[in-house]
Design an enzyme around this catalytic site. Structure first.
Site, short mmCIF file in Angstrom:
data_model
loop_
_atom_site.label_atom_id
_atom_site.label_comp_id
_atom_site.label_asym_id
_atom_site.label_seq_id
_atom_site.Cartn_x
_atom_site.Cartn_y
_atom_site.Cartn_z
N ARG A 295 0.62 -1.28 0.12
CA ARG A 295 -0.03 -0.03 -0.12
C ARG A 295 0.83 1.26 0.15
O ARG A 295 1.49 1.68 1.00
CB ARG A 295 -0.94 0.02 1.04
CG ARG A 295 -2.08 1.10 1.29
CD ARG A 295 -2.56 1.07 2.62
NE ARG A 295 -1.54 2.09 3.60
CZ ARG A 295 -1.52 2.21 4.61
NH1 ARG A 295 -1.96 1.15 5.45
NH2 ARG A 295 -0.75 2.77 5.37
N HIS A 299 -3.71 4.63 4.58
CA HIS A 299 -4.83 3.73 4.88
C HIS A 299 -5.88 4.15 4.24
O HIS A 299 -6.81 3.65 3.50
CB HIS A 299 -4.82 3.36 6.26
CG HIS A 299 -5.84 2.62 6.68
ND1 HIS A 299 -5.75 1.14 6.22
CD2 HIS A 299 -7.05 2.80 7.36
CE1 HIS A 299 -7.00 0.65 6.80
NE2 HIS A 299 -7.90 1.54 7.24
N TYR A 308 4.76 6.40 10.18
CA TYR A 308 5.34 5.05 10.49
C TYR A 308 5.83 4.12 9.51
O TYR A 308 6.47 3.12 9.57
CB TYR A 308 3.99 4.26 11.10
CG TYR A 308 2.71 4.25 10.06
CD1 TYR A 308 2.77 3.35 9.06
CD2 TYR A 308 1.55 5.13 10.34
CE1 TYR A 308 1.73 2.98 8.11
CE2 TYR A 308 0.77 5.11 9.22
CZ TYR A 308 0.72 4.11 8.28
OH TYR A 308 -0.53 4.13 7.32
#
Length: 402
Positions: A295, A299, A308
């Site tokens: 990805r 998100h 992150y």
């Protein structure tokens, strides 16, 4: 990857070779709830692959027979689908940033996993997805406007599920696997060879629903394909936090054969999905496909992945881009001409333009319309709730219900 690790084969044979221990891989940044570094993600080296990141077509005995019909022209069609999906995904993100959508779950980087699997389905198959599979919806026939209705907040479903063979996307993580298994069992009871496919991410495999669905599907030999897009992240948690083994290995415990493929390779994904669907149609039950991808965006548009994601890991996955490898293969063969590339780009731009125009033209629904499709048959309780809500709204509109 050698073909003896594949669990579903064209000739109907099945086998299970012991998987080698996962080799250590660079772990993305982040920590476990206890403050320790998460375990490394399972290696991506042991994958079934037909098309390398450099655009080289390699032989893979397990998969080759299943894409023998995919000539340059068909591969161009798959490439165009991926270009369109990436373009409308970028447009939807822009619409959200401009305040025209409340939220959008990007699919950037996962085009091959979605397009390759969706194009393997028949019209009478049924897809049950999470919220990110807009590439699947596009392949099933959703219009540009259909893709944004829910995210603009004007409808409870973007399309009629029966008309395109795809359920309303499920926001409750993993619940769609149960829906798909139930539908598949219905297909078996009806005596048809249609199949169901359940799309979910690596994070969903931590949910009980997914495991319950696999138990049920294995027990009753339901014709369902469990299609896991392992995009390495469950929101901000790396996949290595929840498993030290490839996710595909979990299926073996339920008696379900599995295939682990390069999810950025549209040919490999197509072949793996065809294998799984063929097994389902023959009455041999479910198959688990793990498409290992990445990805590359957030998100959802409410997420900030820079908090992150390790930039070096991100950059390494960008080198495995699913569109670039097809461009290189078709460019080398001469199939992707300048004129064809221009036509593909124009088609993608047209779709994105229609999405924007359709989004901005969506009418604002009446507030009480939220009650319209709650039940098939009206009930006294629902009518009372509608009346009470209308009375409440009337207080803000000079005594006139809206």
């Amino acid at each position: 990857m050698s073909s003896d690790r594949a669990l579903a084969r064209p000739e109907g044979r099945e086998g299970r070779a012991a998987s080698p221990p996962a080799r250590a891989a660079t772990s993305p940044r982040g920590t476990s709830p206890h403050g320790a570094a998460p375990p490394p993600a399972p290696t991506t080296d042991e994958l079934l692959q037909l098309l390398t990141p450099d655009g080289v077509r390699r032989a893979e005995p397990t998969l080759d027979p299943w894409v023998a019909d995919v000539d340059d022209e068909r591969l161009l069609d798959l490439y165009e689908d991926m270009v369109v999906a990436r373009r409308f995904d970028i447009e939807a993100v822009a619409l959200q940033r401009q305040g025209e959508l409340g939220l959008w779950p990007p699919l950037l980087g996962q085009e091959a996993a979605q397009i390759g699997s969706a194009r393997a389905l028949r019209p009478d198959d049924f897809a049950f997805t999470s919220y990110r599979e807009n590439g699947v919806a596009y392949c099933r026939g959703a219009s540009p406007t259909d893709l944004v209705r829910v995210w603009r907040g004007t409808a409870l479903s973007g399309w009629d599920p029966r008309s395109i063979g795809m359920a309303t996307p499920q926001v409750m993580i993993g619940a769609q696997t149960l829906h798909a298994t139930g539908y598949a069992l219905g297909c078996r009871i009806d005596g048809v060879d249609s199949a169901a496919v359940a799309y979910f991410g690596d994070g969903a495999t931590s949910k009980g629903d997914v495991h319950e669905a696999m138990v049920f599907a294995a027990s009753f030999r339901a014709p369902v394909v469990f299609f896991c897009q392992n995009n390495q992240w469950a929101i901000s948690e790396p996949v290595g936090l929840q498993t030290r083994r490839p996710i595909a290995d979990r299926a073996f415990g339920y008696g379900i054969p599995s295939l682990r493929v390069d999810g950025n390779d549209v040919l490999a994904v197509t072949a793996a999905t065809r294998i799984a669907l063929d097994r389902a149609r023959r009455g041999d039950g479910p198959t688990f496909v793990e498409a290992v991808t990445y990805r590359r965006g957030p998100h959802t548009t409410s997420d900030d992945p820079t908090r992150y994601v390790d930039p070096e890991v991100q950059a390494s996955w960008e080198q495995r881009d699913p569109l670039t490898r097809v461009e290189r293969l078709l460019g080398a063969s001469g199939a992707l001409t300048e004129d064809r590339a221009g036509a593909i780009k124009a088609n993608a731009e047209r779709f994105a333009h229609e999405m924007r125009e359709g989004c901005l033209a969506l009418p604002v629904p009446a507030p009480t319309s939220v009650f319209d499709h709650v039940l098939v048959e009206p009930s006294a309780a629902l009518a009372r709730q509608r009346s009470e809500y209308a009375a409440y709204l009337a207080m803000f509109d000079d005594g006139e219900p809206r």
